[in-house]
Design a protein around this motif. Structure first.
Motif, PDB file in Angstrom:
ATOM      1  N   VAL A 102       2.193   4.058   2.677  1.00 46.96           N
ATOM      2  CA  VAL A 102       3.058   3.155   3.454  1.00 46.96           C
ATOM      3  C   VAL A 102       3.183   3.625   4.902  1.00 46.96           C
ATOM      4  N   ASP A 115       2.398  -7.821  -0.359  1.00 47.86           N
ATOM      5  CA  ASP A 115       3.609  -8.631  -0.485  1.00 47.86           C
ATOM      6  C   ASP A 115       4.189  -8.381  -1.868  1.00 47.86           C
ATOM      7  N   ARG A 132       7.318  -7.084   2.805  1.00 46.15           N
ATOM      8  CA  ARG A 132       5.908  -6.850   3.146  1.00 46.15           C
ATOM      9  C   ARG A 132       5.737  -5.392   3.548  1.00 46.15           C
ATOM     10  N   VAL A 133       4.765  -4.750   2.932  1.00 46.87           N
ATOM     11  CA  VAL A 133       4.531  -3.328   3.174  1.00 46.87           C
ATOM     12  C   VAL A 133       3.091  -3.139   3.647  1.00 46.87           C
ATOM     13  N   LYS A 134       2.931  -2.524   4.818  1.00 42.80           N
ATOM     14  CA  LYS A 134       1.605  -2.314   5.410  1.00 42.80           C
ATOM     15  C   LYS A 134       1.218  -0.846   5.311  1.00 42.80           C
ATOM     16  N   TYR A 192      -6.782  -0.940   6.384  1.00 43.61           N
ATOM     17  CA  TYR A 192      -5.400  -1.423   6.360  1.00 43.61           C
ATOM     18  C   TYR A 192      -5.257  -2.643   5.443  1.00 43.61           C
ATOM     19  N   HIS A 193      -4.107  -2.731   4.801  1.00 43.46           N
ATOM     20  CA  HIS A 193      -3.798  -3.913   3.997  1.00 43.46           C
ATOM     21  C   HIS A 193      -2.275  -4.067   3.921  1.00 43.46           C
ATOM     22  N   THR A 194      -1.823  -5.303   3.817  1.00 52.44           N
ATOM     23  CA  THR A 194      -0.388  -5.576   3.673  1.00 52.44           C
ATOM     24  C   THR A 194      -0.118  -6.108   2.271  1.00 52.44           C
ATOM     25  N   THR A 254      -2.698  -7.619  -5.390  1.00 49.77           N
ATOM     26  CA  THR A 254      -2.671  -8.368  -4.139  1.00 49.77           C
ATOM     27  C   THR A 254      -3.905  -9.258  -4.042  1.00 49.77           C
ATOM     28  N   ASP A 258       8.554  -4.403   6.301  1.00 51.06           N
ATOM     29  CA  ASP A 258       9.230  -5.554   6.906  1.00 51.06           C
ATOM     30  C   ASP A 258       9.938  -6.344   5.811  1.00 51.06           C
TER      31      ASP A 258
END
Length: 383
Positions: free
Chosen positions: A69, A103, A82-84, A99-101, A43, A73
């Motif tokens: 996870v 893609d 997109r996974v947060k 936290y990080h999202t 990422t 979304d």
């Protein structure tokens, strides 16, 4: 989808390394990733650095993160996942617990680890990594002034273009305005077909409409193809099939796929099988209601009696964040498979899956009639 590595022990714990290769693979990934899973991928992270003088600067760095996870979304049109979640492994750029999202992108490897891989998730991997699965069907559902250009894959119906043109009504002395509007509409549909349909993969293009709209459009399209030398259309003329539909809206695609005249051409596609199974259920519900059950409690009762012939269930139920709910449906599917039942897992992105979802998402066609249980449970309790 390409599976690079798979390490799942006999207790169902382990991880898989996957590479999405086409947009539909993102839908499979969406069905595989669940809350509390561990996801690892590369990422881009914005990092701020402070110099000795106290001035700060920021730059973007590419790094590999492993997150637990917490939120998922999925954008169906762009096919982006997109996974947060929180970072759970030490990283020089990201603190533990930050936290990080992530893609998930095509042609970029990711590792997914679960505490328990159930049979539905493993089957999903097998299906996603099967090279025979392709978007081999396109459909144009139309009426005067409205058309939907769709791609039907094994897992979803994607509306690639919607053409909505105001066509003047036929009036005395104003036919030319009506014809001009119709020509403009047909031209836009032709351009949408040429832009969105990959004839190297697509085996069949359905043109469906009420009345004679499909016939007029088909004739106009190939006259224009000859005049304008559109070789893409001329060389693939044999792939176009004309079918009747009640309207030009997307939901009419369901009745098109159920048409007996086209079922033979679509025998290998999962979408046609889903529609046929749902049609059989509706027919049974009308003719022999004691052999058609829906709602999880009634279907579980029928399963206990080994009465189920075909189980219909939507993949949306397996994405439940409540682990107990997901396990309940997985247990039902496993029990049915052990009994030799035909299990149809519907995609919630198909029109047939949407219809099944409106009936609690689970239904069954029975081998023999069973009286309904006398209970006052509401449908909301069943859901």
């Amino acid at each position: 989808m390409r599976c690079c590595h798979r390490d799942i022990d006999k207790n169902g714990q382990g991880h898989v390394v996957l590479i999405p290769e086409e947009p539909e693979d993102m839908w499979h990934a969406y069905n595989l990733v669940a809350v509390s899973d561990t996801l690892r991928s590369t990422t881009i992270r914005k990092v701020q650095t402070e110099s000795a003088t106290g001035s700060t600067s920021s730059n973007k760095v590419r790094t590999t993160l492993t997150i637990s996870v917490e939120a998922i979304d999925f954008d169906t049109q762009a096919c982006v996942l997109r996974v947060k979640g929180r970072n759970i492994q030490e990283n020089q750029y990201v603190k533990m617990g930050a936290y990080h999202t992530l893609d998930l992108e095509m042609n970029r490897k990711f590792t997914l680890a679960k505490h328990e891989w159930d049979t539905v998730a493993i089957e999903r991997i097998d299906q996603a990594c099967d090279p025979t699965q392709h978007a081999d069907l396109a459909a144009v559902v139309m009426q005067e002034g409205l058309a939907h250009v769709c791609l039907v894959t094994s897992s979803m119906t994607l509306v690639r273009a919607k053409i909505d043109v105001n066509i003047p009504r036929k009036r005395k002395g104003l036919c030319s305005q009506h014809d001009k509007g119709l020509t403009k509409f047909y031209d836009q549909v032709i351009q949408a077909i040429m832009r969105h349909v990959n004839f190297d993969i697509v085996k069949c293009v359905i043109i469906a409409s009420p009345g004679f709209v499909k016939d007029q459009f088909h004739e106009y399209m190939f006259n224009i193809a000859q005049k304008m030398d559109y070789k893409l259309l001329s060389e693939n003329k044999s792939k176009f099939v004309l079918v009747h539909s009640s309207s030009g809206f997307k939901h009419s695609l369901n009745e098109v796929l159920a048409d007996p005249g086209i079922t033979g051409k679509l025998a290998d596609t999962k979408a046609a099988g889903e529609v046929k199974a749902l049609e059989s259920f509706y027919t049974m519900l009308q003719t022999e209601p004691d052999r058609a059950f829906y709602g999880v409690k009634d279907v579980e009762r029928a399963c206990e009696q080994q009465a189920i012939e075909t189980l219909l269930i939507t993949d949306e139920l397996f994405r439940s964040q409540d682990i107990a709910v997901r396990k309940r449906y997985v247990k039902l599917v496993d029990a049915c498979k052990d009994q030799g039942v035909e299990v149809r897992i519907f995609s919630s992105l198909h029109t047939s899956g949407e219809q099944l979802g409106q009936m609690t998402g689970v239904a069954a066609i029975l081998r023999f009639p069973m009286p309904e249980a006398e209970s006052d449970d509401s449908s909301s309790d069943e859901e």
